[in-house]
Design a protein around this motif. Structure first.
Motif, PDB file in Angstrom:
ATOM      1  N   ARG A   1      -7.759   2.616  -1.234  1.00 14.66           N
ATOM      2  CA  ARG A   1      -7.789   1.709  -2.379  1.00 14.66           C
ATOM      3  C   ARG A   1      -9.165   1.195  -2.628  1.00 14.66           C
ATOM      4  O   ARG A   1      -9.631   0.384  -1.582  1.00 14.66           O
ATOM      5  CB  ARG A   1      -6.824   0.515  -2.300  1.00 14.66           C
ATOM      6  CG  ARG A   1      -5.384   1.099  -2.173  1.00 14.66           C
ATOM      7  CD  ARG A   1      -4.963   1.985  -3.420  1.00 14.66           C
ATOM      8  NE  ARG A   1      -4.767   1.314  -4.479  1.00 14.66           N
ATOM      9  CZ  ARG A   1      -4.195   1.746  -5.780  1.00 14.66           C
ATOM     10  NH1 ARG A   1      -4.270   2.888  -5.883  1.00 14.66           N
ATOM     11  NH2 ARG A   1      -4.080   0.940  -6.771  1.00 14.66           N
TER      12      ARG A   1
ATOM     13  N   ASN B   1      -0.170  -2.292  -6.240  1.00  9.60           N
ATOM     14  CA  ASN B   1      -0.029  -0.888  -6.220  1.00  9.60           C
ATOM     15  C   ASN B   1       0.803  -0.236  -7.448  1.00  9.60           C
ATOM     16  O   ASN B   1       1.923  -0.456  -7.037  1.00  9.60           O
ATOM     17  CB  ASN B   1      -0.064  -0.250  -4.892  1.00  9.60           C
ATOM     18  CG  ASN B   1      -0.063   1.215  -4.569  1.00  9.60           C
ATOM     19  OD1 ASN B   1      -0.547   1.858  -5.660  1.00  9.60           O
ATOM     20  ND2 ASN B   1       0.319   1.784  -3.350  1.00  9.60           N
TER      21      ASN B   1
ATOM     22  N   ALA C   1       0.920  -1.343   0.006  1.00 10.50           N
ATOM     23  CA  ALA C   1       0.196  -0.004  -0.045  1.00 10.50           C
ATOM     24  C   ALA C   1       0.955   1.276  -0.047  1.00 10.50           C
ATOM     25  O   ALA C   1       0.359   2.328  -0.559  1.00 10.50           O
ATOM     26  CB  ALA C   1      -0.831  -0.135   1.166  1.00 10.50           C
TER      27      ALA C   1
ATOM     28  N   ARG D   1      -3.691   4.484   2.611  1.00  7.09           N
ATOM     29  CA  ARG D   1      -3.947   3.952   1.441  1.00  7.09           C
ATOM     30  C   ARG D   1      -4.656   2.670   1.863  1.00  7.09           C
ATOM     31  O   ARG D   1      -5.336   2.137   0.635  1.00  7.09           O
ATOM     32  CB  ARG D   1      -2.644   3.416   0.856  1.00  7.09           C
ATOM     33  CG  ARG D   1      -1.651   4.543   0.159  1.00  7.09           C
ATOM     34  CD  ARG D   1      -2.365   5.338  -0.761  1.00  7.09           C
ATOM     35  NE  ARG D   1      -1.501   6.467  -1.305  1.00  7.09           N
ATOM     36  CZ  ARG D   1      -0.703   6.463  -2.069  1.00  7.09           C
ATOM     37  NH1 ARG D   1      -0.473   5.395  -2.917  1.00  7.09           N
ATOM     38  NH2 ARG D   1       0.053   7.349  -2.518  1.00  7.09           N
TER      39      ARG D   1
END
Lengths: 63, 413
Positions: free
Chosen positions: B216, B382, B120, B212
């Motif tokens: 996401r 990612n 992340a 994150r």
């Protein structure tokens, strides 16, 4: 490319290029093409570098 | 009242004056009587006294003032927004920390804290290089420039010339000089050999993961663990287009009898082949490729992403390609037989009838790259996707006619 475009974060367009049929160009033309490629991507490289940095959200903005 | 001739051409002074004064190029009298269009006289309405001057006086200084004030105001506005964002993040830190702990507790057997943070907190660069024949040689410069600035892609996927340039620029950065020497007569065999993988990405800062992990949208995908052993041995993928078997069977017979046609062309005397037969053969082959520009007929296949296709380029000693770096691999009969068997197995597994240039199925295969990365092939989902398209926006499949014509002329010289 229309179908693939939504998946790209950044689409680099190259202009000018060699002819698609010029698969094995003269060395001078190859160098020219390499220069065109470099010139096309150079303006976006700082953005790519910035986007790839880990987000330093812990550090407060001091500006 | 002053009148003006309403002419059809805007270059007529009276017409231009009338159009300027009314602010419109159309005339209602012309519209009602098209046979007399441009032959009648009409009144020219005058603007109110002083209105034009006021507009002109008011415009430029205000515009100049706006232009002068805009950057400073924008900077101040951005600074205020960033301060607000920083204050909001401080308030979010504790809840996000708790959320991260809950996430790790819930998926502890599938996902460690380190893996979550690594995924992340740091984006990987995925470069997707499209096809384009000789036009795609510009990618060499682009990948070189990116590498020189430290933006080395973790994953390169390309079709057609994009795959070849990916091999040169990614796996063998110095191969361009070898290609240049090959153009001057040297042997290019060593330039095509694969190289060892780069180091895996570094672990990211733990704090970033907290932000994150909730940001996401594909959070459920974290359940699929991108284990260490799922990482590719090398992160370079070439895309070819596989012609679906069912669609291939419905193609005209002349498209399906390529082995016989190829043998017949090889058996043709050199003189006839070079001057008379080659140009139409090239044009025919280009037209045949154009028939495949349809997702119902072809589908993209990534080479090197599984055990079967990875065998083709594994190592100098054990792989199908490059057993002996001093010999061009494709001229080796053993290599040819091994490749035939490997490609036959691939066609059988994918239910394909033929393989053609990858640009036919997906010229810039960003979607395929995204799907592969999301499936955990890279060890992280990612990623930043940068697509290289040397055709955009100047290419259209109809240009194949021009290409075939050019190839025909070149071959007949």
């Amino acid at each position: 490319m229309t179908r693939n475009a939504p998946y790209a974060d950044w689409l680099v367009r190259f202009e000018p290029t060699l002819s698609p049929i010029d698969l094995v160009p003269e060395p001078a033309r190859l160098d020219e093409a390499i220069g065109w490629g470099r010139a096309s991507i150079e303006p976006g490289l700082p953005l790519i570098k910035r986007l790839l940095e880990p987000a330093a959200w812990e550090e407060p903005y001091d500006g | 009242m002053e009148t003006a001739l309403c002419g059809p051409s805007s270059s007529t002074p009276a017409r231009s004056r009338a159009a300027r004064s009314t602010g419109s190029a159309t005339c209602s009298a012309c519209a009602t009587d098209p046979f007399q269009a441009g032959r009648h006289r009409r009144p020219i309405p005058r603007p109110a006294p002083g209105a034009r001057r006021r507009r002109r006086d008011r415009g430029p200084p205000l515009a100049r003032g706006r232009r002068a004030a805009r950057p400073a105001a924008r900077r101040a506005r951005h600074a205020r927004a960033l301060r607000r964002a920083g204050a909001a993040l401080a308030a979010l830190a504790e809840p996000l920390d708790e959320l991260r702990s809950r996430l790790i507790d819930h998926h502890g057997d599938e996902l460690s804290a380190r893996e979550l943070d690594a995924e992340a907190g740091r984006k990987l660069l995925v470069s997707v290089a499209g096809g384009g024949g000789g036009a795609g040689l510009v990618y060499i410069g682009a990948l070189r420039a990116a590498g020189a600035r430290g933006n080395r892609p973790a994953y390169v996927i390309g079709s057609s010339i994009g795959a070849l340039v990916g091999i040169f620029a990614r796996a063998r950065p110095r191969a361009v000089g070898r290609v240049r020497r090959a153009r001057q007569g040297a042997r290019p065999a060593r330039a095509l050999l694969p190289r060892r993988d780069p180091a895996p990405p570094r672990a990211a800062r733990p704090a970033v993961a907290r932000a994150r992990a909730v940001d996401r949208p594909q959070l459920p995908a974290l359940r699929r663990r991108p284990a260490q052993d799922q990482r590719p041995r090398d992160s370079l993928r070439g895309v070819v287009a596989g012609v679906r078997r069912a669609s291939f069977e419905r193609l005209p017979q002349r498209f399906r009898r390529q082995p016989e046609r190829s043998l017949r062309e090889r058996a043709t005397p050199d003189l006839a082949r070079s001057t008379l037969r080659l140009a139409p053969a090239v044009a025919r082959r280009m037209w045949q490729v154009a028939m495949f520009f349809d997702p119902r007929v072809v589908k993209p296949v990534a080479l090197g992403g599984d055990e079967l296709t990875r065998r083709a380029g594994r190592g100098r000693r054990s792989g199908v390609l490059g057993r002996d770096p001093r010999r061009p691999a494709l001229r080796d009969r053993r290599v040819g037989r091994a490749l035939d068997a490997l490609l036959g197995e691939l066609l059988e597994r994918e239910e394909l009838a033929a393989l053609v240039d990858g640009g036919v199925a997906s010229n810039v295969p960003v979607e395929l790259a995204w799907r592969r990365v999301q499936a955990g092939k890279l060890g992280s989902r990612n990623a930043l996707y940068v697509a290289f398209d040397c055709f955009h926006p100047q290419w259209d499949p109809r240009h194949l006619w021009a290409a075939a014509d050019h190839a025909g002329r070149s071959s007949s010289r």
